[in-house]
Write a protein that holds these residues in place. Structure first.
Motif, PDB file in Angstrom:
ATOM      1  N   LYS A  64      -8.224   0.997  -1.044  1.00 50.82           N
ATOM      2  CA  LYS A  64      -8.969   0.139  -1.966  1.00 50.82           C
ATOM      3  C   LYS A  64      -8.433   0.268  -3.388  1.00 50.82           C
ATOM      4  CE  LYS A  64     -13.409   0.005   0.534  1.00 50.82           C
ATOM      5  NZ  LYS A  64     -13.118   0.952   1.632  1.00 50.82           N
ATOM      6  N   SER A  65      -7.759   1.352  -3.675  1.00 50.95           N
ATOM      7  CA  SER A  65      -7.131   1.505  -4.988  1.00 50.95           C
ATOM      8  C   SER A  65      -6.045   0.460  -5.209  1.00 50.95           C
ATOM      9  CB  SER A  65      -6.540   2.907  -5.118  1.00 50.95           C
ATOM     10  OG  SER A  65      -5.556   3.148  -4.109  1.00 50.95           O
ATOM     11  N   VAL A  66      -5.550  -0.143  -4.134  1.00 55.91           N
ATOM     12  CA  VAL A  66      -4.486  -1.143  -4.206  1.00 55.91           C
ATOM     13  C   VAL A  66      -5.009  -2.547  -3.933  1.00 55.91           C
ATOM     14  CG1 VAL A  66      -2.314  -1.915  -3.153  1.00 55.91           C
ATOM     15  CG2 VAL A  66      -2.707   0.527  -3.561  1.00 55.91           C
ATOM     16  N   VAL A  67      -5.831  -2.707  -2.889  1.00 57.59           N
ATOM     17  CA  VAL A  67      -6.254  -4.047  -2.453  1.00 57.59           C
ATOM     18  C   VAL A  67      -7.712  -4.351  -2.748  1.00 57.59           C
ATOM     19  CG1 VAL A  67      -4.484  -4.156  -0.675  1.00 57.59           C
ATOM     20  CG2 VAL A  67      -6.762  -3.287  -0.081  1.00 57.59           C
ATOM     21  N   GLY A  68      -8.397  -3.474  -3.469  1.00 57.67           N
ATOM     22  CA  GLY A  68      -9.786  -3.715  -3.798  1.00 57.67           C
ATOM     23  C   GLY A  68     -10.699  -3.592  -2.589  1.00 57.67           C
ATOM     24  N   HIS A  69     -11.942  -3.942  -2.791  1.00 58.01           N
ATOM     25  CA  HIS A  69     -12.973  -3.808  -1.755  1.00 58.01           C
ATOM     26  C   HIS A  69     -13.391  -5.203  -1.300  1.00 58.01           C
ATOM     27  CE1 HIS A  69     -16.186  -2.603   0.667  1.00 58.01           C
ATOM     28  NE2 HIS A  69     -16.878  -1.832  -0.159  1.00 58.01           N
ATOM     29  N   SER A  70     -12.887  -5.597  -0.134  1.00 55.90           N
ATOM     30  CA  SER A  70     -13.160  -6.936   0.404  1.00 55.90           C
ATOM     31  C   SER A  70     -14.380  -6.943   1.309  1.00 55.90           C
ATOM     32  CB  SER A  70     -11.932  -7.477   1.127  1.00 55.90           C
ATOM     33  OG  SER A  70     -11.414  -6.528   2.035  1.00 55.90           O
ATOM     34  N   LEU A  71     -15.353  -6.095   1.009  1.00 62.25           N
ATOM     35  CA  LEU A  71     -16.651  -6.046   1.679  1.00 62.25           C
ATOM     36  C   LEU A  71     -16.474  -5.882   3.191  1.00 62.25           C
ATOM     37  CD1 LEU A  71     -18.617  -8.652  -0.474  1.00 62.25           C
ATOM     38  CD2 LEU A  71     -18.145  -6.243  -0.923  1.00 62.25           C
ATOM     39  N   GLY A  72     -16.956  -6.831   4.003  1.00 68.61           N
ATOM     40  CA  GLY A  72     -16.887  -6.649   5.445  1.00 68.61           C
ATOM     41  C   GLY A  72     -15.483  -6.608   5.997  1.00 68.61           C
ATOM     42  N   ILE A  88       0.827  -1.213   0.000  1.00 74.35           N
ATOM     43  CA  ILE A  88       0.000   0.000   0.000  1.00 74.35           C
ATOM     44  C   ILE A  88       0.860   1.262   0.000  1.00 74.35           C
ATOM     45  CG2 ILE A  88      -1.982  -1.154   1.029  1.00 74.35           C
ATOM     46  CD1 ILE A  88      -1.309   0.260   3.685  1.00 74.35           C
ATOM     47  N   VAL A  89       2.024   1.210   0.631  1.00 73.72           N
ATOM     48  CA  VAL A  89       2.918   2.377   0.601  1.00 73.72           C
ATOM     49  C   VAL A  89       3.443   2.611  -0.814  1.00 73.72           C
ATOM     50  CG1 VAL A  89       5.170   3.236   1.369  1.00 73.72           C
ATOM     51  CG2 VAL A  89       3.556   2.319   3.033  1.00 73.72           C
ATOM     52  N   ASP A  90       3.741   1.520  -1.510  1.00 76.06           N
ATOM     53  CA  ASP A  90       4.205   1.647  -2.895  1.00 76.06           C
ATOM     54  C   ASP A  90       3.076   2.052  -3.840  1.00 76.06           C
ATOM     55  OD1 ASP A  90       6.729   0.905  -2.108  1.00 76.06           O
ATOM     56  OD2 ASP A  90       6.546  -1.183  -2.769  1.00 76.06           O
ATOM     57  N   GLY A  91       1.823   1.899  -3.415  1.00 76.02           N
ATOM     58  CA  GLY A  91       0.692   2.230  -4.269  1.00 76.02           C
ATOM     59  C   GLY A  91       0.618   1.365  -5.509  1.00 76.02           C
ATOM     60  N   LYS A  92       0.925   0.075  -5.357  1.00 78.02           N
ATOM     61  CA  LYS A  92       0.964  -0.852  -6.488  1.00 78.02           C
ATOM     62  C   LYS A  92      -0.241  -1.785  -6.432  1.00 78.02           C
ATOM     63  CE  LYS A  92       3.959  -4.215  -8.788  1.00 78.02           C
ATOM     64  NZ  LYS A  92       5.247  -4.955  -8.703  1.00 78.02           N
ATOM     65  N   PRO A  93      -1.252  -1.573  -7.271  1.00 80.41           N
ATOM     66  CA  PRO A  93      -2.473  -2.373  -7.193  1.00 80.41           C
ATOM     67  C   PRO A  93      -2.249  -3.865  -7.411  1.00 80.41           C
ATOM     68  CG  PRO A  93      -2.853  -0.386  -8.476  1.00 80.41           C
ATOM     69  CD  PRO A  93      -1.372  -0.476  -8.254  1.00 80.41           C
ATOM     70  N   ALA A  94      -2.921  -4.668  -6.598  1.00 83.19           N
ATOM     71  CA  ALA A  94      -2.847  -6.126  -6.693  1.00 83.19           C
ATOM     72  C   ALA A  94      -4.158  -6.631  -7.287  1.00 83.19           C
ATOM     73  CB  ALA A  94      -2.595  -6.728  -5.325  1.00 83.19           C
ATOM     74  N   ILE A  95      -4.442  -6.238  -8.503  1.00 79.00           N
ATOM     75  CA  ILE A  95      -5.728  -6.529  -9.150  1.00 79.00           C
ATOM     76  C   ILE A  95      -5.457  -7.216 -10.486  1.00 79.00           C
ATOM     77  CG2 ILE A  95      -7.827  -5.494 -10.127  1.00 79.00           C
ATOM     78  CD1 ILE A  95      -7.365  -3.189  -8.054  1.00 79.00           C
ATOM     79  N   ARG A  96      -6.248  -8.232 -10.791  1.00 78.98           N
ATOM     80  CA  ARG A  96      -6.022  -9.015 -12.003  1.00 78.98           C
ATOM     81  C   ARG A  96      -7.345  -9.638 -12.465  1.00 78.98           C
ATOM     82  NH1 ARG A  96      -2.798 -13.594  -8.500  1.00 78.98           N
ATOM     83  NH2 ARG A  96      -4.614 -14.831  -7.832  1.00 78.98           N
ATOM     84  N   ARG A  97      -7.307 -10.285 -13.629  1.00 83.97           N
ATOM     85  CA  ARG A  97      -8.460 -11.044 -14.092  1.00 83.97           C
ATOM     86  C   ARG A  97      -8.745 -12.157 -13.090  1.00 83.97           C
ATOM     87  NH1 ARG A  97     -11.449 -12.344 -18.664  1.00 83.97           N
ATOM     88  NH2 ARG A  97     -11.966 -14.560 -18.923  1.00 83.97           N
ATOM     89  N   ILE A  98     -10.003 -12.391 -12.808  1.00 84.85           N
ATOM     90  CA  ILE A  98     -10.395 -13.408 -11.834  1.00 84.85           C
ATOM     91  C   ILE A  98      -9.862 -14.781 -12.258  1.00 84.85           C
ATOM     92  CG2 ILE A  98     -12.357 -14.676 -10.873  1.00 84.85           C
ATOM     93  CD1 ILE A  98     -13.928 -12.018 -11.000  1.00 84.85           C
TER      94      ILE A  98
END
Length: 417
Positions: free
Chosen positions: A338-346, A26-36
């Motif tokens: 959430k820009s990095v780790v997405g929205h994990s709901l609860g 999160i400090v690096d601001g590097k998103p961990a998002i990919r195709r499911i």
């Protein structure tokens, strides 16, 4: 009033299945998002997510435990193990140790998978129970997560699962805070976990067009407060914090990350998925949390935003900060992880509170990734792209959940309030 400290942190998050890996990400601001990759997403409107490469064996879970526990419970156990080891606590009186765990959707993956098996892919209206796993009841009841943690650590104090949608993680910590303040426990294993990346969850958010259809460039898809955002990115994960009565922590010489100094929650009584644009209820929750912490608006050095990346939420949240903090809202750095780790709901509320504790401890404010062209209606300092070094004594985290849930939590440097 009994004061409450944070003495341990455990995190399992996309791109960082431990506290330190999460912090660096999160400090690096590097998103961990990919195709499911959890299932074939072709045909869905949103085909991307923030997934975790999670190996249960890495966290000491046996094949039997892995079989019994849904993925969200596995996350919770991994985080709790890390948090308790970080805290170094060995409670003498297990009757004074409790569990407060948040989850929005519980064992979604197991329930969906087992329905597919028991119904033969939906062919049979009357399912054949003989083909279901023997632990199906544990998947049905979200309380099994709190029970697993209680049994694992011999915690015989209060135990509960809090399920208030996307504010579950904040509210579970708030519940734990109040139990310690009221003298019901000295130590609480508190946090939240969710593993919602499944066909039914993706279909639900597709139906209301809440998640982003920007599938071609996953790493750029989560864009809180950016004018080009198109919805949130689904994620998964967990965080568990050890909350401890302050004098109890000091007596054993514990290292203290921070104190939990204020918590409040409200409901908007307005709409199942809609938000009032004036941010009134969230603003009231923020003001109440600050009052409990005996802080002025200009005492807050950082805000961890809900920042989901929907226009409705981002604008509602901006209005709430202006309402609650007045002129001070323009001077405080704000960001959305959430820009990095997405929205994990609860789970995300507890993950964000773990980040807040680390901000106080380490003096770095994580950025909002992908914030290139700010929405003109989101005109506060949302810390675009690059982390900042800063001493922060008080942090605020705010959350909104479908159903009208609005929550705020304040952490303070030990002795600063």
């Amino acid at each position: 009033m009994r004061r409450v400290a944070v003495t341990g942190i455990g995190v399992v998050a996309p791109g960082g299945p431990s506290r330190e890996e999460f912090w660096q990400r999160i400090v690096d601001g590097k998103p961990a998002i990919r195709r499911i990759s959890a299932f074939e997403p072709s045909g869905y409107r949103s085909q991307i997510a923030a997934e975790i490469d999670f190996d249960p064996a890495r966290y000491g879970l046996t094949p039997r435990e892995t079989r019994r526990m849904d993925r969200f419970v596995q996350f919770a156990v991994a985080c709790a193990d890390e948090a308790l080891a970080d805290s170094g606590i060995e409670p003498a009186d297990r009757d004074r140790v409790g569990v407060s765990l948040g989850s929005a959707v519980g064992a979604t993956i197991t329930l969906e998978d087992e329905y597919v098996v028991a119904s033969d892919h939906g062919r049979d209206w009357v399912v054949d129970h003989r083909h279901a796993m023997p632990f199906l009841y544990q998947a049905l009841v979200p309380s099994s997560a709190a029970a697993e943690l209680s049994v694992r650590y011999g915690a015989r104090g209060p135990a509960a699962v809090v399920s208030t949608g996307c504010t579950s993680g904040i509210d579970a910590l708030g519940h734990a805070l109040q139990l310690i303040q009221d003298g019901e426990a000295d130590v609480m294993i508190a946090g939240a976990a969710d593993a919602p990346i499944s066909p039914i969850t993706v279909a639900c958010f597709d139906a209301i067009r809440a998640t982003t259809p920007s599938n071609d460039d996953p790493e750029q898809a989560s864009r809180p407060f950016d004018n080009d955002r198109r919805g949130f990115v689904l994620g998964e994960g967990a965080a568990v914090l050890v909350l401890e009565e302050l004098e109890h922590a000091r007596a054993r010489g514990a290292d203290i990350y921070c104190e939990v100094s204020g918590y409040a929650a409200r409901a908007n009584g307005f709409h199942m998925t809609g938000l009032r644009p004036d941010g009134f209820e969230l603003g009231v929750a923020i003001a109440d949390a600050l009052d409990q912490a005996t802080l002025n608006p200009d005492d807050i050095g950082y805000i961890s935003a809900h920042g989901s990346g929907t226009k409705q939420n981002d604008r509602h949240e901006t209005a709430a900060y202006k309402r609650a903090l007045g002129d001070a809202a323009r001077d405080v750095p704000i960001s959305s992880i959430k820009s990095v780790v997405g929205h994990s709901l609860g789970a995300i509320g507890s993950i964000e509170m773990a980040a807040c504790a680390l901000v106080i401890d380490r003096g770095v404010i994580p950025p909002t990734a992908n914030l290139h062209t700010p929405d003109p209606e989101c005109d506060l300092d949302y810390t675009p792209l690059v982390a900042r070094e800063a001493r922060v004594d008080h942090v605020l985290s705010a959350g909104s959940g479908f159903g009208g849930f609005q929550s705020a939590l304040v952490f303070s440097r030990a002795g600063a309030s």
